[in-house]
Design a protein around this motif. Structure first.
Motif, short mmCIF file in Angstrom:
data_model
loop_
_atom_site.label_atom_id
_atom_site.label_comp_id
_atom_site.label_asym_id
_atom_site.label_seq_id
_atom_site.Cartn_x
_atom_site.Cartn_y
_atom_site.Cartn_z
N GLY A 321 0.78 -1.22 0.00
CA GLY A 321 0.00 0.00 0.00
C GLY A 321 0.82 1.27 0.00
O GLY A 321 0.48 2.24 -0.69
N GLU A 322 1.93 1.34 0.76
CA GLU A 322 2.58 2.63 1.02
C GLU A 322 4.06 2.71 0.70
O GLU A 322 4.65 3.77 0.86
CB GLU A 322 2.40 2.99 2.51
CG GLU A 322 0.96 3.16 2.94
CD GLU A 322 0.28 4.34 2.25
OE1 GLU A 322 0.98 5.21 1.72
OE2 GLU A 322 -0.95 4.39 2.23
N THR A 400 0.34 -6.74 -5.26
CA THR A 400 -0.09 -5.75 -6.25
C THR A 400 0.91 -5.72 -7.41
O THR A 400 1.91 -6.43 -7.41
CB THR A 400 -0.19 -4.35 -5.62
OG1 THR A 400 1.13 -3.93 -5.25
CG2 THR A 400 -1.08 -4.37 -4.39
N PHE A 475 -2.42 -4.22 4.30
CA PHE A 475 -2.88 -3.45 3.15
C PHE A 475 -3.96 -2.45 3.56
O PHE A 475 -3.99 -1.32 3.06
CB PHE A 475 -3.43 -4.40 2.08
CG PHE A 475 -3.67 -3.74 0.75
CD1 PHE A 475 -2.61 -3.32 -0.03
CD2 PHE A 475 -4.96 -3.53 0.30
CE1 PHE A 475 -2.84 -2.71 -1.26
CE2 PHE A 475 -5.20 -2.92 -0.92
CZ PHE A 475 -4.14 -2.51 -1.71
N GLU A 479 -3.95 1.33 2.67
CA GLU A 479 -4.87 1.83 1.64
C GLU A 479 -6.33 1.81 2.05
O GLU A 479 -7.19 2.29 1.29
CB GLU A 479 -4.72 0.99 0.35
CG GLU A 479 -3.35 1.07 -0.29
CD GLU A 479 -3.08 2.43 -0.92
OE1 GLU A 479 -3.99 3.27 -0.95
OE2 GLU A 479 -1.95 2.64 -1.39
N LEU A 503 -11.24 -0.16 -0.01
CA LEU A 503 -9.84 -0.39 -0.37
C LEU A 503 -9.66 0.13 -1.78
O LEU A 503 -10.33 -0.32 -2.71
CB LEU A 503 -9.48 -1.88 -0.30
CG LEU A 503 -9.43 -2.51 1.10
CD1 LEU A 503 -9.32 -4.02 1.01
CD2 LEU A 503 -8.26 -1.93 1.90
N GLN A 505 -7.30 1.14 -5.17
CA GLN A 505 -6.08 0.82 -5.90
C GLN A 505 -6.17 1.38 -7.32
O GLN A 505 -7.24 1.72 -7.82
CB GLN A 505 -5.89 -0.69 -6.02
CG GLN A 505 -4.95 -1.37 -5.03
CD GLN A 505 -3.65 -0.66 -4.76
OE1 GLN A 505 -3.58 0.13 -3.84
NE2 GLN A 505 -2.61 -0.95 -5.51
#
Length: 604
Positions: A321-322, A400, A475, A479, A503, A505
């Motif tokens: 996520g980050e 991802t 995650f 996110e 969530l 993306q």
């Protein structure tokens, strides 16, 4: 004293000049008694120089005017010797030299005197960076706090940072403390110089020079290598940040320092707890990295229970996520430098989670961004990247499309670790790999390497088996979003309350978003109107009550989003019991909504 009275009477906040300024003619503002003594001696000598200049100038002008041949053709015939004036111009310079010598000898003695130091910092000059070692702090295995300090390239500067002067790791020192600097070099002669502190000491290979300093105010002091040491001599800045004693001790604890400091005896040392449990977790290897500590908020409870270590899949989910896998290629002189790093940025409210991440990997540093309320966990040492970061994400792969970046980035790390970046072919391969990562390479690199062939990113096919509960929690900490939407219905006669979990993306991870439906057994995927991002969403009370809440109760979050989840859970229970239909219940829901997400951060 006069400055203090002026500031007190007129309530003026002084902005100190601790760095060189364009067209600067005077000194920088002093930050130590040593430099204040140097400035005072300069002013005294300048007084004598002005008097001598005026006296000699007046006599020279008078002689030219009165004894010119145009005024008197034979006046010079009557002047042979003048005993009195010869005594005057012999004795007067001697007295001036004596008046200058005594304060000068006194200052030289004080500058060379090393009073019993509380802290010793060893500065080692290298071509072309500095290495700093805090020799007083040694753990059970004999390791000290040691780190390298490189200049930050102009392309990576943040707003407010000084060009050619800012470094990635500063020296952190306390104010009003006797500090000894031991200076040496590994290759050629360097010079350790910080003007505002009155420091200038040659760094000679095979020889140790020492000096002492007391920093009398908090601030950031800039210096440079002041001895020509090679082609990149002008790219060796020195940055010393002075902080309060309390902040310095906290910085030490963040550096995995020993259980006590020479500033205090063991029985006097305060029991500094912290959100990730304990002080001074052991570190891998002998390399530590500095943390800007003046703004870090540590917990102070001495009986706080240590938090359990993070799960590896949680770390991978949070990184999905980050995190960012960064390759920085910069030209230095006639050559090129390649810097690889792994970075993970969070809001400062999640600083404790970053420290737990540092404790998990046992490498890296936690740094604060001064211009924004953001903090980062960064690993930049190539040995740590090769031996710690790459193996982790190989054993616990990202889910991802960021895994494509990681696979290319890992190849660059391997090339740099083996030294291939020093060859033309290896550097060309690194540029080719970097062109496919994140935003690619700059126009400057494309011009410098016109023959590189961009790598093609591989498409990652996520699978349901990779979505473990720990990965989902990580995650979500990165996110996820818990929010409440209140909508008036029936001309305002009643209100609909929607509890939403999302969530988000990039659209390239649409397949992953659809896998969340299979994982939770509920929810929908909504593609945004710009077709660049999508949201996996659960927004009905039965699914939130029966699936979402039990999941996060069993698998708790680790970031500040846990507080948002608890408020979210309370609203779900209020809506489930129909309390949102009465004014008191709706008012409570509005209060909970206002304290979530950005509302909570604004309050903090």
């Amino acid at each position: 004293m006069l400055r203090f009275l002026f500031d007190t009477i007129f309530m003026v906040k002084v902005a100190y000049n601790d760095a060189p300024q364009p067209w600067q003619l005077g000194f920088q503002d002093g930050g130590s008694p040593s430099f204040e003594g140097i400035v005072e001696l300069h002013d005294q000598i300048m007084f004598y120089l002005v008097i001598i200049l005026l006296g000699v100038g007046w006599m020279l002008g008078s002689t030219i005017r009165k004894f010119s041949v145009h005024h008197n053709q034979i006046v010079h015939k009557y002047h042979n010797h003048g005993t009195l004036i010869e005594l005057i111009w012999t004795i007067t310079p001697a007295l001036v030299l004596i008046a200058i010598a005594f304060p000068s000898f006194k200052l030289l003695y004080l500058l060379d005197e090393v009073i019993d130091p509380v802290i010793t910092v060893k500065a080692i000059g290298n071509q072309w960076f500095w290495t700093y070692e805090y020799s007083d702090y040694v753990n059970d295995t004999g390791e000290t706090i040691e780190f390298d300090s490189y200049m930050i390239p102009e392309t990576e500067l943040e707003p407010g940072q000084l060009r050619l002067l800012e470094v990635d790791n500063r020296i952190i020192l306390p104010v009003d403390t006797h500090i000894r600097f031991i200076v040496t070099a590994r290759d050629v002669i360097h010079s350790f110089a910080v003007p505002s502190l009155g420091l200038k000491l040659d760094a000679l290979p095979g020889r140790l020079n020492q000096t002492s300093v007391i920093i009398n105010r908090e601030g950031v002091f800039y210096g440079m290598c002041s001895e020509l040491c090679g082609i990149l001599h002008g790219f060796m800045p020195i940055v010393i940040e002075s902080v309060s004693l309390e902040s310095y001790l906290l910085w030490l604890s963040s550096q995995n320092s020993p259980p006590y400091s020479p500033l205090q005896k063991p029985h006097q040392f305060p029991k500094l707890g912290n959100p990730w449990g304990g002080i001074g977790t052991p570190s891998r290897g002998k390399r530590f990295y500095s943390t800007s500590s003046s703004s870090i908020d540590f917990a102070t409870s001495s009986n706080e229970e240590p938090l359990p270590p993070l799960h590896p899949w949680f770390v991978t989910g949070l990184s999905d996520g980050e995190s960012s896998f960064i390759i920085s290629i910069n030209q230095r002189g006639n050559g090129w430098t390649v810097r690889c790093s792994y970075e993970l940025w969070l809001h400062t409210s999640d600083l404790s989670l970053l420290h737990r991440l540092q404790s998990f990997f046992q490498v890296g540093s936690v740094n604060l961004r001064k211009s924004r309320p953001m903090a980062s966990f960064t690993v930049a040492a190539i040995d740590d990247l090769f031996s710690v970061i790459v193996p982790h994400f190989t054993n616990y792969p990202l889910q991802t499309q960021k895994r494509s970046d990681f696979l290319l980035w890992a190849k660059v790390v391997e090339l740099v670790h083996s030294g291939s970046h020093r060859t033309e072919s290896g550097l060309l391969e690194i540029v080719s790999l970097a062109s496919a990562i994140n935003r690619g390479v700059s126009d400057k690199l494309q011009t410098a390497f016109p023959n590189f062939t961009p790598y093609k990113r591989s498409l990652i096919e996520p699978c349901l088996s990779g979505l473990s509960p720990n990965w989902i929690c990580g995650f979500t900490d990165g996110e996820g979003c818990f929010d409440i939407k209140i909508t008036a219905r029936g001309s305002g006669s009643y209100h609909q309350v929607e509890c939403r979990f999302r969530l988000t993306q990039h659209i390239r991870d649409k397949v992953l978003l659809e896998l969340f439906i299979s994982f939770f057994g509920c929810g929908k995927v909504y593609i945004r109107s710009n077709n660049k991002a999508g949201d996996y969403t659960i927004n009905n009370i039965p699914d939130a009550t029966n699936i979402l809440v039990p999941f996060f109760d069993k698998n708790p979050l680790h970031s500040s989003k846990l507080l948002d989840y608890l408020d979210f859970k309370q609203v779900v229970e209020l809506v489930k019991s129909k309390q949102h239909l009465n004014p008191e219940g709706l008012s409570l829901i509005r209060t909970l909504k206002a304290s979530m997400n950005n509302g909570r951060r604004a309050k903090d």
